[in-house]
Write an enzyme that holds these catalytic residues in place. Structure first.
Site, PDB file in Angstrom:
ATOM      1  N   SER A   1      47.116  47.889  34.492  1.00 34.65           N
ATOM      2  CA  SER A   1      47.593  47.662  33.122  1.00 34.65           C
ATOM      3  C   SER A   1      49.088  47.959  33.010  1.00 34.65           C
ATOM      4  O   SER A   1      49.648  48.720  33.801  1.00 34.65           O
ATOM      5  CB  SER A   1      46.865  48.591  32.144  1.00 34.65           C
ATOM      6  OG  SER A   1      45.472  48.430  32.249  1.00 34.65           O
TER       7      SER A   1
HETATM    8  N1  SAH Z   1      42.591  51.098  34.683  1.00 31.46           N
HETATM    9  C1  SAH Z   1      43.074  50.247  35.769  1.00 31.46           C
HETATM   10  C2  SAH Z   1      43.219  48.798  35.355  1.00 31.46           C
HETATM   11  C3  SAH Z   1      41.959  48.151  35.375  1.00 31.46           C
HETATM   12  S1  SAH Z   1      41.787  46.403  35.325  1.00 31.46           S
HETATM   13  C4  SAH Z   1      44.358  50.749  36.376  1.00 31.46           C
HETATM   14  O1  SAH Z   1      44.914  51.735  35.895  1.00 31.46           O
HETATM   15  O2  SAH Z   1      44.787  50.169  37.365  1.00 31.46           O
HETATM   16  C5  SAH Z   1      40.046  46.423  34.971  1.00 31.46           C
HETATM   17  C6  SAH Z   1      39.174  46.979  36.076  1.00 31.46           C
HETATM   18  O3  SAH Z   1      37.851  47.027  35.572  1.00 31.46           O
HETATM   19  C7  SAH Z   1      39.124  46.127  37.325  1.00 31.46           C
HETATM   20  O4  SAH Z   1      39.400  46.916  38.439  1.00 31.46           O
HETATM   21  C8  SAH Z   1      37.679  45.608  37.362  1.00 31.46           C
HETATM   22  O5  SAH Z   1      37.165  45.429  38.671  1.00 31.46           O
HETATM   23  C9  SAH Z   1      36.957  46.727  36.629  1.00 31.46           C
HETATM   24  N2  SAH Z   1      35.685  46.384  36.023  1.00 31.46           N
HETATM   25  C10 SAH Z   1      35.331  45.250  35.363  1.00 31.46           C
HETATM   26  N3  SAH Z   1      34.067  45.326  34.906  1.00 31.46           N
HETATM   27  C11 SAH Z   1      33.590  46.537  35.276  1.00 31.46           C
HETATM   28  C12 SAH Z   1      32.344  47.217  35.114  1.00 31.46           C
HETATM   29  N4  SAH Z   1      31.326  46.652  34.464  1.00 31.46           N
HETATM   30  N5  SAH Z   1      32.230  48.460  35.633  1.00 31.46           N
HETATM   31  C13 SAH Z   1      33.254  49.048  36.290  1.00 31.46           C
HETATM   32  N6  SAH Z   1      34.456  48.455  36.484  1.00 31.46           N
HETATM   33  C14 SAH Z   1      34.625  47.236  35.985  1.00 31.46           C
END
Ligand code: SAH
Length: 231
Positions: free
Chosen positions: A67
Site C-alpha cells: 500500500s
Molecule cells: N498490507 C500489505 C499490502 C497488502 S495488498 C503491505 O503492507 O504490503 C493485499 C494483500 O492481501 C495481498 O498480499 C493479498 O495476497 C492478501 N489477501 C487477499 N485476500 C486475502 C485473504 N482472504 N486472506 C489473507 N490475505 C489475503
C-alpha cells in the site's frame, strides 16, 4: 538501483514531513512508526529506489501491491492504536503495514513488558514467505506473527482482537471478523468490489451485537480472495 542507508533515511523523513504537512499524519505515534520502519526493506527488491514515493508498488508478479504510505498512515490513525493492543491484519503482503503497527503497539524503544502483538494472515504462500523474511531482517518477527490462510475467517485461536484491519477490498465485512473483535474495539476495512467504488469503513463494536459504522471515503485496494472475497 539502491541507495546508501543515509539516503534512505533522508528520503523517508522527507516523505513523513510531507504527510504531516498534508494533515494525513496526525499523531506522534503514527509519525514515529513511519519514521522508524524502513519501507525500502519491504518493497520488492527491484523497486527499492521508489520505496519512498507515496504510491503503491507491485510485489513482483503476484498481482498484489504494498500500500501507499499515505494509506498506511490514514488506516493507522483511524485504528486508534495504543501500546499493548492485540491486532489482526488480513493481507500481510510485504509485511510493511504490520511492521508500522507493531512499532506502535510494541515500540522498539520500550520495554517488552508493555508490548502488544500483531497477527497477520496472508493467502499467498509466496508473499507470506517474503513478509516473514522482511520482518525478520528488520527485527519485527518477535512482534508480528504471519499465518498462511484465508483472513476472511479470522484467527479464532488468537481472538478476540482489540483492532482488526483488512488491506484488501471485500464486498461486505466478513462476519467472523465482527465476531472476533472485542467490545470497544474497531475494524478498518475497504468495502466494495470495483477498483473505483470502494470506501474505507470504520466499524466500532458497541456490544456483542451492536456496531457503529462510519464511512471515511473512497479508496482503491486489490480485491479480497477466499470465502468472503468478491471474485
Ligand atoms: N498490507 C500489505 C499490502 C497488502 S495488498 C503491505 O503492507 O504490503 C493485499 C494483500 O492481501 C495481498 O498480499 C493479498 O495476497 C492478501 N489477501 C487477499 N485476500 C486475502 C485473504 N482472504 N486472506 C489473507 N490475505 C489475503
Amino acid at each position: 538501483m539502491s541507495f546508501s542507508n543515509d539516503v534512505y533515511i533522508e528520503l523517508r523523513n522527507k516523505l513523513v514531513d510531507l504527510l504531516k504537512e498534508e494533515g494525513i499524519i496526525k499523531s506522534e505515534k503514527v509519525e514515529r512508526a513511519l519514521r522508524t520502519v524502513p519501507r525500502h526493506e519491504f518493497v520488492w527488491p527491484t523497486m527499492r529506489d521508489k520505496a519512498y514515493y507515496d504510491m503503491p508498488l507491485p510485489l513482483g508478479n503476484t498481482g498484489q501491491t504494498i500500500s501507499a504510505p499515505h494509506m498506511v498512515a490514514i488506516m493507522n490513525e483511524l485504528l486508534e492504536l495504543d501500546k499493548g493492543l492485540k491486532i489482526l491484519e488480513v493481507g500481510t503482503g510485504s509485511g510493511y503495514h504490520a511492521a508500522t503497527i507493531a512499532e506502535i503497539v510494541a515500540p522498539s524503544n520500550e520495554s517488552e513488558n508493555c508490548w502488544g502483538i500483531v497477527y497477520s494472515i496472508e493467502y499467498l504462500e509466496e508473499l507470506a514467505d517474503f513478509a516473514r523474511s522482511n520482518l525478520k531482517r528488520t527485527g519485527y518477527s518477535n512482534r508480528v506473527h504471519v499465518v498462511i490462510g484465508d483472513g476472511g475467517l479470522g484467527l479464532p485461536e488468537y481472538s478476540p482482537f482489540d483492532r482488526i484491519l483488512v488491506t484488501a477490498a471485500s464486498p461486505t465485512i466478513p462476519p467472523p471478523l465482527k465476531q472476533q473483535l472485542k467490545v470497544g474495539g474497531r475494524i478498518v476495512i475497504p468495502i466494495g468490489t470495483h477498483l473505483f467504488s470502494q470506501e474505507l469503513v470504520v466499524l466500532e463494536k458497541k456490544s456483542g451485537k451492536e456496531f457503529d459504522e462510519k464511512r471515511w471515503g473512497g479508496v482503491a485496494f486489490v480485491p479480497l480472495l477466499g470465502k468472503f472475497g468478491g471474485i
